[in-house]
Design an enzyme around this catalytic site. Structure first.
Site, PDB file in Angstrom:
ATOM      1  N   ASP A   1      -2.196  -7.972  -5.485  1.00  0.00           N
ATOM      2  CA  ASP A   1      -3.207  -7.960  -4.435  1.00  0.00           C
ATOM      3  C   ASP A   1      -2.664  -8.727  -3.238  1.00  0.00           C
ATOM      4  O   ASP A   1      -2.512  -9.947  -3.292  1.00  0.00           O
ATOM      5  CB  ASP A   1      -4.493  -8.609  -4.952  1.00  0.00           C
TER       6      ASP A   1
ATOM      7  N   SER B   1      -3.090   0.007  14.587  1.00  0.00           N
ATOM      8  CA  SER B   1      -3.905   1.211  14.729  1.00  0.00           C
ATOM      9  C   SER B   1      -4.344   1.383  16.171  1.00  0.00           C
ATOM     10  O   SER B   1      -4.414   0.414  16.945  1.00  0.00           O
ATOM     11  CB  SER B   1      -5.141   1.109  13.831  1.00  0.00           C
TER      12      SER B   1
ATOM     13  N   GLY C   1       0.826  -1.202   0.000  1.00  0.00           N
ATOM     14  CA  GLY C   1       0.000   0.000   0.000  1.00  0.00           C
ATOM     15  C   GLY C   1       0.856   1.245   0.000  1.00  0.00           C
ATOM     16  O   GLY C   1       0.577   2.220   0.710  1.00  0.00           O
TER      17      GLY C   1
ATOM     18  N   ARG D   1      -0.042   5.699  -1.397  1.00  0.00           N
ATOM     19  CA  ARG D   1      -0.800   6.796  -0.801  1.00  0.00           C
ATOM     20  C   ARG D   1      -0.603   6.826   0.712  1.00  0.00           C
ATOM     21  O   ARG D   1      -0.161   5.855   1.317  1.00  0.00           O
ATOM     22  CB  ARG D   1      -2.294   6.651  -1.117  1.00  0.00           C
TER      23      ARG D   1
ATOM     24  N   ALA E   1      -9.183  -6.700  12.910  1.00  0.00           N
ATOM     25  CA  ALA E   1      -8.017  -6.963  12.056  1.00  0.00           C
ATOM     26  C   ALA E   1      -6.748  -6.382  12.654  1.00  0.00           C
ATOM     27  O   ALA E   1      -5.690  -7.040  12.681  1.00  0.00           O
ATOM     28  CB  ALA E   1      -8.257  -6.388  10.660  1.00  0.00           C
ATOM     29  N   LYS E   2      -6.827  -5.157  13.147  1.00  0.00           N
ATOM     30  CA  LYS E   2      -5.639  -4.499  13.678  1.00  0.00           C
ATOM     31  C   LYS E   2      -5.219  -5.082  15.025  1.00  0.00           C
ATOM     32  O   LYS E   2      -4.014  -5.122  15.347  1.00  0.00           O
ATOM     33  CB  LYS E   2      -5.877  -3.000  13.800  1.00  0.00           C
TER      34      LYS E   2
ATOM     35  N   TYR F   1     -12.410  -3.464  11.402  1.00  0.00           N
ATOM     36  CA  TYR F   1     -11.081  -2.845  11.374  1.00  0.00           C
ATOM     37  C   TYR F   1     -10.347  -3.074  12.700  1.00  0.00           C
ATOM     38  O   TYR F   1      -9.160  -3.412  12.718  1.00  0.00           O
ATOM     39  CB  TYR F   1     -11.241  -1.351  11.103  1.00  0.00           C
TER      40      TYR F   1
END
Length: 243
Positions: free
Chosen positions: A59, A141, A8, A11, A157-158, A154
């Site tokens: 991907d 995160s 990723g 950006r 996952a984090k 989210y």
């Protein structure tokens, strides 16, 4: 040569990390999935500053795609290896859980968690075989530490990424491969610009969102030789919002 792969990387935080590492003289592989133009712009900026960068479109949530891309890179770089890995790619599909579609749950888990698994598993053997080992930084995160309303997928996952970081650090420490996680709070990127920033700033003791460059500086340190004795750690960077 020792390369860095940033997933990723076209950006936001990934872009800032790519630019920071390139300034340190590390050749960077910019992974992206769809936004080729943004990836090309990062590559051009790195090269303008005298750095070296390559693009790698795949991907991360597709194991076969990951294996194919890395095998191709390895075949084209027989004397090099990827010594630095930043598992940065992630997506948000926010919603309260009782209204969350299956696809939004699976998409977020697949990118942040499965992507970490596929890419890291593929690169680990080479890192562990080399005398100088390797460095892995996983982008977690604040949501993975304290949970956030509307982000059950989210946050899950984090948080899982934090557990994986700690476990993998134990598996690889003897081979000189460090594994750490960074847990940013509110950082001024594309992912946060639609949030109510004025309201959220009041919750942050520093009264501002962080800069991508500040996160990149922390990641860069964890990838450096100065951080060689740090592994299995989760370092928050959130302006004092959650300590």
């Amino acid at each position: 040569m020792k390369y860095a792969l940033v997933t990723g990387g076209s950006r936001g935080l990934g872009r800032a990390v790519c630019l920071k590492l390139a300034k340190k003289g590390i050749p960077v592989i910019i992974n992206f999935q769809s936004n080729e133009q943004a990836a090309l712009e990062v590559k051009a900026e790195i090269e303008k500053q005298g750095g070296t960068a390559e693009l790698a479109r795949f991907d991360i949530g597709n194991g076969e795609d990951v294996d194919k891309a890395i095998d191709e890179w390895t075949a084209n770089h027989p004397d090099d290896y990827i010594a630095y890995l930043v598992n940065n790619a992630g997506i948000r599909r926010d919603n309260v859980m009782f209204m969350m579609p299956d696809e939004d749950w699976h998409a977020v888990i697949n990118t942040s968690l499965n992507g970490f698994f596929y890419v890291t598993r593929k690169l680990l053997p080479k890192m562990m075989q080399r005398k100088h080992g390797g460095r892995i930084v996983n982008m977690s995160s604040l949501s993975g530490l304290k949970g956030m309303q509307g982000q059950v997928n989210y946050s899950a996952a984090k948080a899982a990424l934090i557990g994986a970081t700690k476990a993998l650090a134990l598996e690889t420490a003897a081979r000189n491969v460090t594994v750490n996680a960074v847990a940013p709070g509110f950082i001024d990127t594309d992912m946060t610009r639609e949030l109510p920033q004025d309201e959220l700033r009041q919750l942050i003791p520093m009264r501002r969102f962080g800069k991508p460059e500040e996160v990149a500086a922390l990641v860069s340190f964890l990838l450096s030789d100065d951080a060689a004795y740090i592994t299995g750690e989760v370092i928050s960077i959130n302006g004092g919002l959650y300590t």
